[in-house]
Design an enzyme around this catalytic site. Structure first.
Site, PDB file in Angstrom:
ATOM      1  N   LYS A 122       3.738   0.792   3.734  1.00  0.00           N
ATOM      2  CA  LYS A 122       3.771  -0.785   4.367  1.00  0.00           C
ATOM      3  C   LYS A 122       4.127  -1.649   3.017  1.00  0.00           C
ATOM      4  O   LYS A 122       3.707  -1.304   1.865  1.00  0.00           O
ATOM      5  CB  LYS A 122       2.537  -0.970   4.864  1.00  0.00           C
ATOM      6  CG  LYS A 122       2.673  -2.106   5.876  1.00  0.00           C
ATOM      7  CD  LYS A 122       3.059  -1.649   7.329  1.00  0.00           C
ATOM      8  CE  LYS A 122       3.322  -2.661   8.261  1.00  0.00           C
ATOM      9  NZ  LYS A 122       3.684  -1.910   9.506  1.00  0.00           N
ATOM     10  N   ASP A 162       8.126  -5.844  10.246  1.00  0.00           N
ATOM     11  CA  ASP A 162       6.966  -6.138  10.896  1.00  0.00           C
ATOM     12  C   ASP A 162       6.878  -7.710  11.075  1.00  0.00           C
ATOM     13  O   ASP A 162       7.857  -8.322  11.407  1.00  0.00           O
ATOM     14  CB  ASP A 162       6.087  -5.745  10.017  1.00  0.00           C
ATOM     15  CG  ASP A 162       4.329  -5.515  10.817  1.00  0.00           C
ATOM     16  OD1 ASP A 162       4.258  -4.469  11.349  1.00  0.00           O
ATOM     17  OD2 ASP A 162       3.528  -6.484  10.324  1.00  0.00           O
TER      18      ASP A 162
HETATM   19  P1  NDP Z   1       6.966 -11.047  15.105  1.00  0.00           P
HETATM   20  O1  NDP Z   1       6.915 -12.083  13.671  1.00  0.00           O
HETATM   21  O2  NDP Z   1       8.114 -10.719  15.693  1.00  0.00           O
HETATM   22  O3  NDP Z   1       5.796 -11.685  16.129  1.00  0.00           O
HETATM   23  C1  NDP Z   1       4.475 -11.860  15.848  1.00  0.00           C
HETATM   24  C2  NDP Z   1       3.801 -12.740  16.883  1.00  0.00           C
HETATM   25  O4  NDP Z   1       2.320 -12.597  16.673  1.00  0.00           O
HETATM   26  C3  NDP Z   1       4.300 -14.287  16.917  1.00  0.00           C
HETATM   27  O5  NDP Z   1       4.141 -14.834  18.342  1.00  0.00           O
HETATM   28  C4  NDP Z   1       2.912 -14.893  15.739  1.00  0.00           C
HETATM   29  O6  NDP Z   1       2.997 -16.292  16.226  1.00  0.00           O
HETATM   30  C5  NDP Z   1       1.959 -14.096  16.193  1.00  0.00           C
HETATM   31  N1  NDP Z   1       0.893 -14.153  15.319  1.00  0.00           N
HETATM   32  C6  NDP Z   1       1.133 -13.435  14.108  1.00  0.00           C
HETATM   33  N2  NDP Z   1       0.365 -13.575  13.031  1.00  0.00           N
HETATM   34  C7  NDP Z   1      -0.789 -14.364  13.876  1.00  0.00           C
HETATM   35  C8  NDP Z   1      -1.973 -14.806  13.502  1.00  0.00           C
HETATM   36  N3  NDP Z   1      -2.627 -14.658  12.368  1.00  0.00           N
HETATM   37  N4  NDP Z   1      -2.629 -15.397  14.506  1.00  0.00           N
HETATM   38  C9  NDP Z   1      -2.071 -15.408  15.824  1.00  0.00           C
HETATM   39  N5  NDP Z   1      -0.902 -15.070  16.188  1.00  0.00           N
HETATM   40  C10 NDP Z   1      -0.246 -14.678  14.998  1.00  0.00           C
HETATM   41  O7  NDP Z   1       5.944  -9.553  14.755  1.00  0.00           O
HETATM   42  P2  NDP Z   1       5.964  -8.209  15.567  1.00  0.00           P
HETATM   43  O8  NDP Z   1       6.007  -8.729  17.176  1.00  0.00           O
HETATM   44  O9  NDP Z   1       7.146  -7.229  15.170  1.00  0.00           O
HETATM   45  O10 NDP Z   1       4.675  -7.842  15.295  1.00  0.00           O
HETATM   46  C11 NDP Z   1       3.597  -7.865  16.194  1.00  0.00           C
HETATM   47  C12 NDP Z   1       2.293  -6.933  15.970  1.00  0.00           C
HETATM   48  O11 NDP Z   1       2.902  -5.543  16.247  1.00  0.00           O
HETATM   49  C13 NDP Z   1       1.979  -6.871  14.675  1.00  0.00           C
HETATM   50  O12 NDP Z   1       0.549  -6.356  14.554  1.00  0.00           O
HETATM   51  C14 NDP Z   1       2.562  -5.600  14.017  1.00  0.00           C
HETATM   52  O13 NDP Z   1       2.316  -4.998  12.840  1.00  0.00           O
HETATM   53  C15 NDP Z   1       2.894  -4.773  15.081  1.00  0.00           C
HETATM   54  N6  NDP Z   1       3.785  -3.741  15.167  1.00  0.00           N
HETATM   55  C16 NDP Z   1       5.104  -4.090  15.107  1.00  0.00           C
HETATM   56  C17 NDP Z   1       6.178  -3.017  15.237  1.00  0.00           C
HETATM   57  C18 NDP Z   1       7.517  -3.515  15.046  1.00  0.00           C
HETATM   58  O14 NDP Z   1       8.414  -2.630  15.329  1.00  0.00           O
HETATM   59  N7  NDP Z   1       8.021  -4.596  15.020  1.00  0.00           N
HETATM   60  C19 NDP Z   1       5.881  -1.586  15.329  1.00  0.00           C
HETATM   61  C20 NDP Z   1       4.529  -1.670  15.458  1.00  0.00           C
HETATM   62  C21 NDP Z   1       3.388  -2.441  15.470  1.00  0.00           C
HETATM   63  P3  NDP Z   1       3.488 -17.164  15.010  1.00  0.00           P
HETATM   64  O15 NDP Z   1       4.846 -17.140  15.261  1.00  0.00           O
HETATM   65  O16 NDP Z   1       2.934 -18.592  15.336  1.00  0.00           O
HETATM   66  O17 NDP Z   1       3.116 -16.585  13.666  1.00  0.00           O
HETATM   67  O1  2IT Z   2       3.736  -0.930  12.266  1.00  0.00           O
HETATM   68  C1  2IT Z   2       4.916  -0.489  12.502  1.00  0.00           C
HETATM   69  O2  2IT Z   2       4.960   0.854  12.939  1.00  0.00           O
HETATM   70  C2  2IT Z   2       6.058  -1.143  12.377  1.00  0.00           C
HETATM   71  N1  2IT Z   2       6.066  -2.175  11.920  1.00  0.00           N
HETATM   72  C3  2IT Z   2       7.511  -0.322  12.400  1.00  0.00           C
HETATM   73  C4  2IT Z   2       7.842   0.547  11.058  1.00  0.00           C
HETATM   74  C5  2IT Z   2       9.073   0.957  10.678  1.00  0.00           C
HETATM   75  O3  2IT Z   2       9.356   1.795   9.893  1.00  0.00           O
HETATM   76  O4  2IT Z   2       9.760   1.291  11.800  1.00  0.00           O
END
Ligand code: NDP
Ligand code: 2IT
Length: 449
Positions: A122, A162
């Site tokens: 990561k 992420d």
């Molecule tokens: P994005 O940046 O697309 O979206 C994140 C969302 O979460 C936004 O709405 C953001 O609001 C909110 N957010 C982030 N940090 C905070 C915080 N500290 N407090 C409140 N709200 C918060 O990210 P993703 O959708 O990709 O990721 C969301 C979650 O999913 C994370 O935990 C990530 O690790 C996990 N994840 C993502 C994967 C992927 O493929 N993208 C795969 C597996 C897990 P704001 O815009 O106001 O910051």
């Molecule tokens: O937390 C996760 O699994 C991710 N942000 C996706 C990682 C990836 O390599 O697609």
């Protein structure tokens, strides 16, 4: 086990999130160690909790006013026992070593659960993309890659997105990597479709999380049809979670960002979701703007003085936390259960604090931890890597079918591993044991490295 945790805490006392993730895994794999003394002899716990390599670097860049800014860049190369390091990059002001080490640690077991050949890593930066122009984001990404490129590669370490890193950032990062290495390779996943990306990768985490929920309900002869669902976040994972819930006949009533949340009792339908996608992905606006368009919904500002998050205090059947770590505390967990929630499927990584996890397990909820429920994202990243290597592209249907199969298999692995150790239905134990055994067996095969 407590000794190991004490040593880890004493060594890096400020890394609370990392300690939290490690403690949960160590507690649940205890019976595996009891049954397999060779693991202890080979000090697998000590080895699996120490990153193979940590890279930290300066990221200087210039803003649109000509001011020089300096951020910190990181890549944690946690474990390469079953494949090259693989995992996302997070750009958020809260990013530090503790958060990235917890995410890299979780990623190792998650990637093992997918059955694809991927180790865990990561990275990211404390850079905040919010409010920055496209040019500023590009200059930052170029500077970040100017250092990172020497540590990654399609057979070494393959970053992805992420929080704060989506298609725009992956594009800028890829462009700089290609220029520096003079190589067009699958070094990043989450690429755009016309230059190496996979169909379904944007949808994969959210879709996978809903497929996993549906598998858990299936075991009970139930389905998502007619279920009311709470979703937090409004980014990549949240958006496609909502899309799939709607498709499966459920109703989503909440979405949020770090400023607050909307509650729409009538349900967020496809048209409203399309509005949110434009708002968030193109205009990069705030979720509060939802009520300007849909006045039937209610917006509540985030209030850090409250002991609980009101988003989790609405009548519902299922919850899909899809924002960030520790967004559900013990009080939120009680509120969820009191409001009728029977299923939690974690799109985010470690969104439930330890008191919340204990509460869900004690109350026998269908509770899927992130490393199982959100593995669909990295799984389709693995499929993107496979397509890049073959220089071929699979259809939407083909990738979606593989994703569904992978989620089904992860679900089965969790149930089987939990049953083998007399904790049937405990998906936390099942996911940790399933991932752990695969990784440590590979480590033992490869000797003391
Ligand atoms: P994005 O940046 O697309 O979206 C994140 C969302 O979460 C936004 O709405 C953001 O609001 C909110 N957010 C982030 N940090 C905070 C915080 N500290 N407090 C409140 N709200 C918060 O990210 P993703 O959708 O990709 O990721 C969301 C979650 O999913 C994370 O935990 C990530 O690790 C996990 N994840 C993502 C994967 C992927 O493929 N993208 C795969 C597996 C897990 P704001 O815009 O106001 O910051
Ligand atoms: O937390 C996760 O699994 C991710 N942000 C996706 C990682 C990836 O390599 O697609």
């Amino acid at each position: 086990m407590t000794d190991i945790l004490q040593t880890i805490k004493a060594r890096d006392p400020e890394q609370n999130e990392f300690h939290q993730a490690v403690q949960e895994v160590l507690e649940t794999v205890q019976p595996v160690l009891d049954r397999n003394p060779e693991y202890r002899q080979a000090a697998v716990l000590e080895r699996v909790t120490e990153p193979e390599r940590v890279i930290m670097f300066r990221v200087p860049w210039m803003d649109d006013q000509g001011q020089v800014k300096v951020n910190r860049g990181f890549r944690i190369q946690m474990n390469s026992a079953i494949g090259p390091y693989k995992g996302g990059l997070r750009f958020h002001p809260s990013v530090n070593l503790s958060i990235l080490k917890f995410l890299a640690f979780e990623q190792v077991f998650k990637n093992a659960l997918t059955t694809l050949s991927m180790g865990g890593g990561k990275g990211g930066s404390d850079f905040d993309p919010k409010g920055k122009s496209d040019n500023e984001v590009m200059r930052f990404c170029q500077s970040f890659m100017t250092e990172l490129f020497r540590h990654i590669g399609p057979d070494t370490d393959i970053p992805a997105g992420d929080i704060g890193v989506g298609a725009r950032e992956i594009g800028y990062l890829f462009g700089m990597y290609k220029r520096l290495k003079n190589e067009f390779t699958g070094v990043l996943t989450g690429k755009s479709l016309n230059w190496g990306g996979s169909l379904i990768r944007p949808e994969a985490t959210g879709y996978g999380c809903v497929y996993f929920a549906s598998e858990m309900l299936n075991v009970q002869g139930d389905s998502l049809e007619g279920k009311t669902c709470l979703v937090s976040g409004s980014g990549n994972v949240a958006q496609y979670t909502v899309e799939k819930i709607i498709e499966m006949g459920g109703k989503v009533v909440t979405l949020s960002d770090s400023s607050g949340y909307v509650y729409d009792e009538e349900g967020i339908d496809q048209e409203k979701l399309a509005f949110v996608m434009r708002l968030k992905n193109i205009r990069r606006g705030r979720i509060s703007e939802y009520i300007d368009k849909y006045s039937e919904a209610v917006y509540t500002e985030a209030d850090s003085t409250l002991e609980y998050n009101p988003l989790w205090n609405h009548k519902a059947d299922c919850a899909f936390p899809s924002a960030t770590q520790n967004e559900i505390n013990g009080k939120d967990a009680r509120n969820l259960v009191n409001n009728g929630v029977k299923l939690i499927s974690e799109g985010a990584n470690m969104p439930s604090a330890p008191e919340a996890v204990d509460f869900f397990l004690d109350h026998k909820l269908l509770y899927a931890p992130g490393k199982a429920a959100n593995a669909g994202g990295v799984a389709v990243s693995g499929l993107e890597m496979a397509q890049n290597s073959m220089r071929l592209k699979w259809t939407r249907e083909e990738v979606d079918e593989r994703l569904q199969l992978i989620m089904k298999n992860i679900h089965k692995t969790c149930l089987e591993a939990s049953a083998e150790y007399d904790m049937e239905g405990n998906y936390v134990a099942g996911a940790n044991i399933g991932g752990f055994v695969k990784v440590v067996n590979a480590m033992l095969d490869q000797g003391l490295v």
